[in-house]
Design an enzyme around this catalytic site. Sequence first.
Site, short mmCIF file in Angstrom:
data_model
loop_
_atom_site.label_atom_id
_atom_site.label_comp_id
_atom_site.label_asym_id
_atom_site.label_seq_id
_atom_site.Cartn_x
_atom_site.Cartn_y
_atom_site.Cartn_z
N LYS A 34 -17.67 37.75 -7.87
CA LYS A 34 -18.52 36.58 -8.11
C LYS A 34 -17.70 35.45 -8.72
O LYS A 34 -17.76 34.30 -8.27
CB LYS A 34 -19.67 36.99 -9.04
CG LYS A 34 -20.70 35.92 -9.20
CD LYS A 34 -21.86 36.40 -10.06
CE LYS A 34 -22.74 37.38 -9.30
NZ LYS A 34 -23.86 37.88 -10.08
N ARG A 103 -23.58 36.71 -16.53
CA ARG A 103 -23.74 37.61 -15.38
C ARG A 103 -22.53 38.50 -15.20
O ARG A 103 -21.41 38.04 -15.30
CB ARG A 103 -23.88 36.80 -14.07
CG ARG A 103 -25.12 36.01 -13.95
CD ARG A 103 -25.00 35.11 -12.72
NE ARG A 103 -26.13 34.22 -12.63
CZ ARG A 103 -27.22 34.49 -11.92
NH1 ARG A 103 -27.32 35.59 -11.23
NH2 ARG A 103 -28.22 33.62 -11.89
N GLY A 112 -27.46 44.91 -8.30
CA GLY A 112 -28.47 45.39 -9.24
C GLY A 112 -28.00 46.48 -10.19
O GLY A 112 -28.78 47.02 -10.96
N MET A 114 -25.52 46.30 -12.54
CA MET A 114 -25.08 45.92 -13.88
C MET A 114 -25.94 44.78 -14.39
O MET A 114 -26.86 44.34 -13.72
CB MET A 114 -23.62 45.55 -13.84
CG MET A 114 -22.74 46.78 -13.71
SD MET A 114 -21.04 46.36 -13.81
CE MET A 114 -20.87 45.21 -12.50
N ARG A 347 -20.34 35.24 -1.15
CA ARG A 347 -19.34 36.30 -0.93
C ARG A 347 -19.39 36.66 0.55
O ARG A 347 -20.37 36.35 1.25
CB ARG A 347 -19.62 37.51 -1.79
CG ARG A 347 -20.90 38.18 -1.40
CD ARG A 347 -21.36 39.23 -2.34
NE ARG A 347 -22.76 39.44 -2.00
CZ ARG A 347 -23.62 40.11 -2.71
NH1 ARG A 347 -23.26 40.66 -3.83
NH2 ARG A 347 -24.85 40.26 -2.31
N HIS A 466 -33.91 44.53 -2.86
CA HIS A 466 -33.04 45.61 -3.33
C HIS A 466 -32.93 46.71 -2.28
O HIS A 466 -31.84 47.18 -1.94
CB HIS A 466 -33.61 46.17 -4.64
CG HIS A 466 -32.85 47.34 -5.18
ND1 HIS A 466 -33.18 48.63 -4.88
CD2 HIS A 466 -31.74 47.39 -5.95
CE1 HIS A 466 -32.32 49.44 -5.47
NE2 HIS A 466 -31.44 48.72 -6.13
N ARG A 646 -3.36 77.73 20.45
CA ARG A 646 -2.93 78.46 19.26
C ARG A 646 -3.23 79.95 19.45
O ARG A 646 -4.34 80.32 19.83
CB ARG A 646 -3.67 77.94 18.03
CG ARG A 646 -3.24 78.70 16.80
CD ARG A 646 -3.95 78.24 15.57
NE ARG A 646 -5.35 78.64 15.58
CZ ARG A 646 -6.22 78.28 14.64
NH1 ARG A 646 -5.85 77.45 13.68
NH2 ARG A 646 -7.46 78.69 14.69
N SER A 797 2.42 71.26 13.97
CA SER A 797 1.09 70.66 13.85
C SER A 797 0.58 71.03 12.47
O SER A 797 0.49 72.21 12.12
CB SER A 797 0.16 71.20 14.94
OG SER A 797 -1.11 70.64 14.76
N ASN A 801 -6.38 71.93 6.91
CA ASN A 801 -7.48 72.68 6.28
C ASN A 801 -6.88 73.78 5.41
O ASN A 801 -7.17 73.90 4.23
CB ASN A 801 -8.39 73.33 7.33
CG ASN A 801 -8.98 72.31 8.29
OD1 ASN A 801 -9.14 71.16 7.94
ND2 ASN A 801 -9.29 72.75 9.50
N CYS A 865 -3.88 68.83 13.08
CA CYS A 865 -5.09 69.29 13.75
C CYS A 865 -6.15 69.79 12.78
O CYS A 865 -7.16 70.34 13.18
CB CYS A 865 -4.76 70.36 14.78
SG CYS A 865 -4.01 71.84 14.07
N TYR A 885 0.83 62.29 16.65
CA TYR A 885 -0.57 62.31 17.09
C TYR A 885 -1.48 62.92 16.03
O TYR A 885 -1.02 63.62 15.13
CB TYR A 885 -0.73 63.08 18.41
CG TYR A 885 -0.47 64.57 18.31
CD1 TYR A 885 -1.50 65.45 17.98
CD2 TYR A 885 0.80 65.09 18.54
CE1 TYR A 885 -1.25 66.81 17.88
CE2 TYR A 885 1.04 66.45 18.45
CZ TYR A 885 0.01 67.31 18.11
OH TYR A 885 0.24 68.65 18.00
#
Length: 909
Positions: A34, A103, A112, A114, A347, A466, A646, A797, A801, A865, A885
């Site tokens: 702001k 403000r 809304g 703060m 903004r 809001h 795999r 690769s 995970n 992957c 990739y």
Amino acid sequence: MPVRAENAVNAEQQKFVYDFTEGNKELKDLLGGKGANLAEMTNLGLPVPPGFTITTEACKTYLDSGSEPAELRDEVSAHLAALERKMGKKLGQADDPLLVSVRSGAKFSMPGMMDTVLNIGLSDESVHGLAAISGDERFAWDSYRRLVQMFGKTVLGIEGEPFEEAIEETKKTKGVTTDVELDAADLRSLVEEFKALVLKETGREFPQDAREQMDLAVRAVFESWNGDRAKLYRRQERIPHDLGTAVNICSMVFGNLGPDSGTGVAFTRDPASGQQGVYGDYLQNAQGEDVVAGIRNTVPLAELESLDKKSYDELMRIMETLETHYKDLCDIEFTIERGKLWMLQTRVGKRTAAAAFRIATQLVDQGLIDEAEALQRVNGNQLAQLMFPRFDSNGGGAGVTQIGWGIAASPGAAVGKAVFDSYTAIKWSRSGEQVILIRRETNPDDLDGMLAAEGILTSRGGKTSHAAVVARGMGKTCVCGAEELEVDTKRRRMTTSEGTVVEEGDVVSIDGSSGKVYAGEVPVVPSPVVEYFEGRVSPEAGETDELVQAVHRIMSYADGVRRLRVRANADNAEDAARARRFGAQGIGLCRTEHMFLGERRELVERLILADTAEERQQALSALLPLQQGDFVELFESMDGLPVTVRLLDPPLHEFLPDITELSVRVALAESRKDGNENDLRLLQAVHRLHEQNPMLGLRGVRLGLVIPGLFTMQVRAIAEAAAQRKAAGGDPRAEIMIPLVGTVQELEIVREEAEGVIAEVEKQHGVELKLALGTMIELPRAALTAGQIAESADFFSFGTNDLTQTVWGFSRDDVEASFFTAYLEKGIFGVSPFETIDKDGVGSLVRNAVEAGRATRPDLKLGVCGEHGGDPDSVHFFHEAGLDYVSCSPFRIPVARLESGRAAAKPQG
Ligand code: PEP
Ligand code: MG
């Protein structure tokens, strides 16, 4: 000339206060969004009420140390004195008070969340001065009433309700229904009541000293950064917790000085569709937050033209200036005080996903931005949103009726059970129900409920209420201002104009693109963007809607600039074909385990139970042609493109019956004395293979090394399938990938065996197959010894995970459900490391492995992957880390293509 702020920061590190004339839009870190934009508008010569900004640094000091920086008081005094000189009156001056607003304004907009206090500077004395100078006694007392109320609530922490009740009571006694009908005397006695309330609740008088009011309000804004609402919002929006907020102190202008005054919100384009035009809401004779709060119904901005043509024309000119200057959609807050227009905020505005794509291409066509910039104006999360299905435009299915029509505030199609309060929304959604949160209007306390709901429906408020602003930010479907629906939150029901009643728990459907509200469940249709990716809709202009054209243009540009290739994780021909339609450039991970399920499970059992080499070989020989058939289909659907297969990864017990079920079966059979020999052997095998930590047990390459013939059978199936495709004139490009390697020795053994099998098949068919052999890097040891592993690998690769699981020591199957919520709440991480790559930990291992692997073998091909391959932030990391990739699920492929393009086109620095 004022010193440019960048220089000022360097020269004076400790400057805590900036006049609006000193800042600019680049200084969001320091002045908040702001403050930076108020400064920018001031310097553009737009009518901004004068003021100054206290920096986020001051806030951070306060939050860290518990007190304001020592220099702040004097700096504020100097800036206040300058402001008073400019305005020709002093803060709180008895006969003509300068009034200011205080403000909040953080780097990122937190609507809304703060605090804000208006009318600082009014007191028992100066209220008379304001009455005299404005010639409006009612206005003066109303302003004072608002100050005591807002200050009491925000700064002194008094509950809002007693204030509201006092207003209601006064209206009742007077026999009126709206605030506007209260006169000066009523408001004056309300002020007395409010002040008495302050004394009662806090044990001290409402402060009469204007500077004290201001200092306390500034402190309250600092503290509101750490309010519960603000913290929750930041977590949800992934805004860092350590930014702090700036505080803007701005001379007040009044929209509640009569019918020639008012306040409004405007967009330079429609934030829902991207269309150019006059969008916004205006509220006559109103102040400050009245519009955004959605408590009184606004009129469309276009009506301002007939109410106040001069201000309207000026506003239109300013909007054009702003859009050309910011080269983007801007949203604006303005006030008209007795016919004079003032800009209170601007903004770069939030927008829906569809609008983001449309606006980006419109701005290119207008010559305001280039295509590289357009690419930065959209993102993969928005694209993913556009790929959701939407309601069938032919309306409902059986038992569905349209019951209302509101403002299409945030697009999408949402179906769920009606709930009328946030608490129920959260409770029901936790037990797996989909809910639609229905409110008259929402306020920041509803944030949790909005998060839990599929969609939000309100009966009051406009596009800038809001509910609308927050829902758009969350990407939730929202219809607001459906006025003919009467929402009764106490009785948990809503009633349509025709008298139909929707009770809590009844299913409703809301369409955030058309604003329509239905009772019952509306069927959904696929998204046009998915239809385009599927190749069922042509992207040519004139043949499809603007959105599909915009997506097509931006995707084409992204494809043209990206360096990363995008592959799919797919293990059947159907997924592979879809992936290819979506733009996949090969398969990065074919998990072969699905090929061991279903009817083939019996063969796997035979393999496990085999007592002799011969029995084992028989089982493997039976599996071989089945595997081969799968691979032929896969290579055919990805003809000419690489397919990484795999070898088997999960522990074998996953293919056997559940230990408890089997034990019961065997025990029952024994008690009936009709025991089955096979079941008994199976149970012994299950026991033998049972592991406490199967994720760290006999899986991946370890399986291949201890079950003779398993991997070689798979390699043979791949090689035979490739030979078969070659013989049929195809162009198979198979790559064989070994999972869970921790040391190069494991890979060397498997590689040697595999090469032997491949050579045999090649010889037998008289073809050269050129099969690449590589490994996954999914264990820390593999990453740490990547230089050695690369000696035996044609490619790596990254299995992020398992790498995340093993680097953090987090069981990937358990932690997200068990304690991640607590971790996220405590801010230990802002997002699950299984969702977005942990750059510092897991990422640093990836970077090291890339470097070490390439040092050994410069032509080493590198990909990823794990699930991260389709996550926007992670894609940027993989681009920067220099991978070749990313591979992800077929539906995420467009997202990965777009983000790879964005990463490549990202401006440096
Ligand atoms: C990985 O670990 O990242 C991976 C892709 O393998 P999976 O998810 O099958 O263990
Ligand atoms: Mg893995």
